[in-house]
Motif scaffolding. Structure first.
Motif, mmCIF file in Angstrom:
data_model
loop_
_atom_site.group_PDB
_atom_site.id
_atom_site.type_symbol
_atom_site.label_atom_id
_atom_site.label_comp_id
_atom_site.label_asym_id
_atom_site.label_seq_id
_atom_site.Cartn_x
_atom_site.Cartn_y
_atom_site.Cartn_z
ATOM 1 N N ALA A 118 26.378 63.536 41.814
ATOM 2 C CA ALA A 118 27.401 62.631 41.279
ATOM 3 C C ALA A 118 28.771 63.306 41.292
ATOM 4 O O ALA A 118 29.785 62.674 41.616
ATOM 5 N N LYS A 119 28.814 64.590 40.956
ATOM 6 C CA LYS A 119 30.078 65.329 40.942
ATOM 7 C C LYS A 119 30.667 65.418 42.351
ATOM 8 O O LYS A 119 31.855 65.181 42.553
ATOM 9 N N GLU A 120 29.824 65.720 43.348
ATOM 10 C CA GLU A 120 30.290 65.809 44.731
ATOM 11 C C GLU A 120 30.741 64.442 45.248
ATOM 12 O O GLU A 120 31.739 64.339 45.958
ATOM 13 N N LEU A 121 30.007 63.407 44.897
ATOM 14 C CA LEU A 121 30.387 62.055 45.309
ATOM 15 C C LEU A 121 31.729 61.664 44.701
ATOM 16 O O LEU A 121 32.595 61.117 45.387
ATOM 17 N N SER A 122 31.917 61.969 43.428
ATOM 18 C CA SER A 122 33.184 61.683 42.759
ATOM 19 C C SER A 122 34.331 62.436 43.418
ATOM 20 O O SER A 122 35.406 61.877 43.659
ATOM 21 N N LEU A 123 34.129 63.705 43.725
ATOM 22 C CA LEU A 123 35.146 64.516 44.370
ATOM 23 C C LEU A 123 35.469 63.971 45.766
ATOM 24 O O LEU A 123 36.647 63.880 46.149
ATOM 25 N N SER A 124 34.460 63.566 46.507
ATOM 26 C CA SER A 124 34.685 63.003 47.848
ATOM 27 C C SER A 124 35.476 61.711 47.779
ATOM 28 O O SER A 124 36.389 61.488 48.586
ATOM 29 N N LEU A 125 35.134 60.845 46.830
ATOM 30 C CA LEU A 125 35.880 59.593 46.668
ATOM 31 C C LEU A 125 37.327 59.857 46.276
ATOM 32 O O LEU A 125 38.250 59.200 46.768
ATOM 33 N N GLU A 126 37.533 60.818 45.403
ATOM 34 C CA GLU A 126 38.891 61.168 44.973
ATOM 35 C C GLU A 126 39.720 61.674 46.150
ATOM 36 O O GLU A 126 40.874 61.272 46.337
ATOM 37 N N ARG A 127 39.134 62.530 46.979
ATOM 38 C CA ARG A 127 39.833 63.033 48.155
ATOM 39 C C ARG A 127 40.136 61.909 49.148
ATOM 40 O O ARG A 127 41.203 61.895 49.771
ATOM 41 N N THR A 128 39.202 60.987 49.311
ATOM 42 C CA THR A 128 39.423 59.850 50.217
ATOM 43 C C THR A 128 40.580 58.998 49.733
ATOM 44 O O THR A 128 41.456 58.613 50.524
#
Length: 143
Positions: A118-128
């Motif tokens: 979940a943390k990695e997914l959140s970080l990826s969405l934020e970067r996108t």
């Protein structure tokens, strides 16, 4: 050329005819059962996946990539691609690739916790979203 008589009387002809009709009926019912099974989409998909998987595993590429992908990868990839229903070849090819990668991905994810995912997914969405925002700002400054 001499003719040999096969039947001595009409009763033998009728007996042979009855035997052949019963044999035809038996094989006809077996053929109908096979055809009924082939009308089922799941069975056709499984047969196709099994056949192509066997061909791929027997080829030189399959022998080379087999240890890397695992035994069930080709079959699961074909099952996903053929089970996609309607869709273009691009969609089926994408699902095939996903099916190839899925067993390896699941094996790697066994040791990862859901909170890390979940943390990695959140970080990826934020970067996108940051990338999209910066790109919009750049276009607005140019135009």
């Amino acid at each position: 050329m001499a003719k040999t008589e096969r039947f001595a009387n009409l009763a033998e002809v009728e007996a042979e005819r009855s035997r052949l009709n019963a044999l035809r009926s038996h094989y006809g019912s077996r053929l109908e059962a096979h055809m009924e099974a082939l009308r089922d989409k799941e069975i056709r998909t499984a047969l196709l996946a099994n056949s192509v998987g066997g061909m791929v595993r027997g080829s030189s590429w399959g022998k080379m990539l087999g240890p890397l992908l695992g035994r069930s990868s080709v079959t699961s990839g074909l099952t996903m691609a053929m089970g996609a229903g309607k869709g273009g070849w691009g969609k089926r090819l994408g699902l095939f690739a996903l099916g190839l990668a899925m067993p390896g991905l699941l094996k790697k994810l066994e040791g990862v916790s859901w909170s890390d995912i979940a943390k990695e997914l959140s970080l990826s969405l934020e970067r996108t979203w940051d990338f999209i925002r910066k790109r919009r700002e750049g276009r607005q400054q140019q135009g």
